[in-house]
Scaffold this active site. Structure first.
Site, PDB file in Angstrom:
ATOM      1  N   GLU A  41     -27.935 -57.866 -39.002  1.00 23.09           N
ATOM      2  CA  GLU A  41     -28.159 -56.737 -39.818  1.00 23.09           C
ATOM      3  C   GLU A  41     -27.516 -56.944 -41.327  1.00 23.09           C
ATOM      4  O   GLU A  41     -26.384 -57.444 -41.469  1.00 23.09           O
ATOM      5  CB  GLU A  41     -27.520 -55.748 -39.083  1.00 23.09           C
ATOM      6  CG  GLU A  41     -27.635 -54.285 -39.539  1.00 23.09           C
ATOM      7  CD  GLU A  41     -26.586 -53.213 -38.987  1.00 23.09           C
ATOM      8  OE1 GLU A  41     -26.484 -51.894 -39.593  1.00 23.09           O
ATOM      9  OE2 GLU A  41     -26.187 -53.342 -37.747  1.00 23.09           O
ATOM     10  N   ASP A  50     -20.904 -45.271 -44.539  1.00 26.18           N
ATOM     11  CA  ASP A  50     -20.016 -46.397 -44.402  1.00 26.18           C
ATOM     12  C   ASP A  50     -18.689 -46.038 -44.565  1.00 26.18           C
ATOM     13  O   ASP A  50     -18.181 -45.148 -45.424  1.00 26.18           O
ATOM     14  CB  ASP A  50     -20.443 -47.309 -45.194  1.00 26.18           C
ATOM     15  CG  ASP A  50     -21.628 -48.068 -45.168  1.00 26.18           C
ATOM     16  OD1 ASP A  50     -22.391 -47.620 -44.187  1.00 26.18           O
ATOM     17  OD2 ASP A  50     -22.375 -48.777 -45.986  1.00 26.18           O
ATOM     18  N   TYR A 106     -29.654 -47.365 -31.715  1.00 28.22           N
ATOM     19  CA  TYR A 106     -28.508 -47.577 -32.119  1.00 28.22           C
ATOM     20  C   TYR A 106     -27.575 -46.253 -31.911  1.00 28.22           C
ATOM     21  O   TYR A 106     -27.751 -45.355 -32.349  1.00 28.22           O
ATOM     22  CB  TYR A 106     -28.716 -47.780 -33.846  1.00 28.22           C
ATOM     23  CG  TYR A 106     -27.460 -48.514 -34.430  1.00 28.22           C
ATOM     24  CD1 TYR A 106     -25.951 -47.928 -33.966  1.00 28.22           C
ATOM     25  CD2 TYR A 106     -27.335 -49.203 -35.482  1.00 28.22           C
ATOM     26  CE1 TYR A 106     -24.878 -48.529 -34.492  1.00 28.22           C
ATOM     27  CE2 TYR A 106     -26.219 -49.837 -35.770  1.00 28.22           C
ATOM     28  CZ  TYR A 106     -24.950 -49.433 -35.623  1.00 28.22           C
ATOM     29  OH  TYR A 106     -23.784 -49.773 -36.197  1.00 28.22           O
TER      30      TYR A 106
END
Length: 254
Positions: free
Chosen positions: A45, A56, A168
């Site tokens: 990734e 993030d 995911y």
């Protein structure tokens, strides 16, 4: 099944390794990706550096800042990736602002030229995802959706129905980053999602150590290791990152 789905090994848990593109330079990224590939990552990734990465945590934010300061752009990063010849399929993770700036079709074509197999876009909700999913699909690229611990059963089922490549699962609420412990209900949630999903289910956000990866062996189809790998690369260089990947691969292989 797609080439991305097929990358998850049958009968064992796959390893998805994350690297921030351009951190600290494009040349360093190329060296790191080759090392990750050589140590047995099943999927790689690549983060697309962005100035406002809402999913993030501090480690990946700092990596994106280093990449942007070093002059990395989306176009330059994809050109660098295009030169690579790796065994593991590549997935990019980025945000919608750069995608919309480029345009869905141009973005899909650029990923195709770089031989990217999938894309993860954390700030793209299911209800708005169909146009990009269709443009990516035309190029043979999967749009990989995310499911969070707060996602209800009906919505999780709807997301799973549209999943391509892999699903995911974000193991914790909040942003990316290494955690000391994994959630106590993680096994049960992964069992539910694997029953729903037509594609492999990988779990990320918080996995940093081989023993954590080993605890998920046979429970998830894949584990994603990001912040720990980025931090190790920043502090110890490619050799340290390669050693971490090697230890994670050994833990998953039992």
């Amino acid at each position: 099944m797609s080439r991305l789905s097929d990358a998850f090994p049958r009968g064992r848990t796959g390893l998805v390794c994350y690297a921030m593109g351009g951190d600290p330079t494009l040349a360093a990224t190329e060296e790191l990706l080759r090392a990750i590939d050589g140590e047995g990552a099943d999927v790689i990734e690549i983060g697309l550096p962005f100035s406002d990465p809402i999913a993030d945590g501090p480690t990946l934010q700092a990596a994106a800042t280093r990449a942007l300061r070093g002059g990395t752009t989306l176009a330059r990063l994809l050109e660098a990736v295009e030169r690579l010849r790796l065994r593991a399929p590549l997935v990019v993770m980025g945000y919608m602002n750069p995608v919309e700036s480029m345009g869905n079709r141009a973005f899909a074509r650029a990923l195709s030229r770089a031989r990217i197999a999938g894309a993860i876009v954390p700030d793209l909700p299911l209800e708005e995802s169909a146009p990009l999913r269709a443009d990516l699909a035309e190029e043979g690229i999967d749009l990989v959706p995310l499911i969070a611990p707060t996602t209800g059963p009906e919505r999780a089922a709807a997301i799973a129905r549209e999943a391509r490549g892999f699903l995911y699962y974000v193991s914790v609420t909040g942003v990316t980053g290494a955690r000391a412990e994994l959630p106590p209900d993680l096994t049960a949630r992964l069992r539910e999602l694997r029953a729903l999903s037509p594609v492999p289910v990988a779990v990320g956000f918080g996995i940093s150590r081989p023993e954590q990866a080993a605890a998920l062996r046979g429970i998830a189809d894949g584990v994603v290791v990001g912040s720990a790998l980025v931090a190790t690369h920043h502090q110890q260089g490619v050799r340290g990152a390669a050693e971490l990947v090697r230890s994670l691969r050994a833990a998953l292989d039992g």
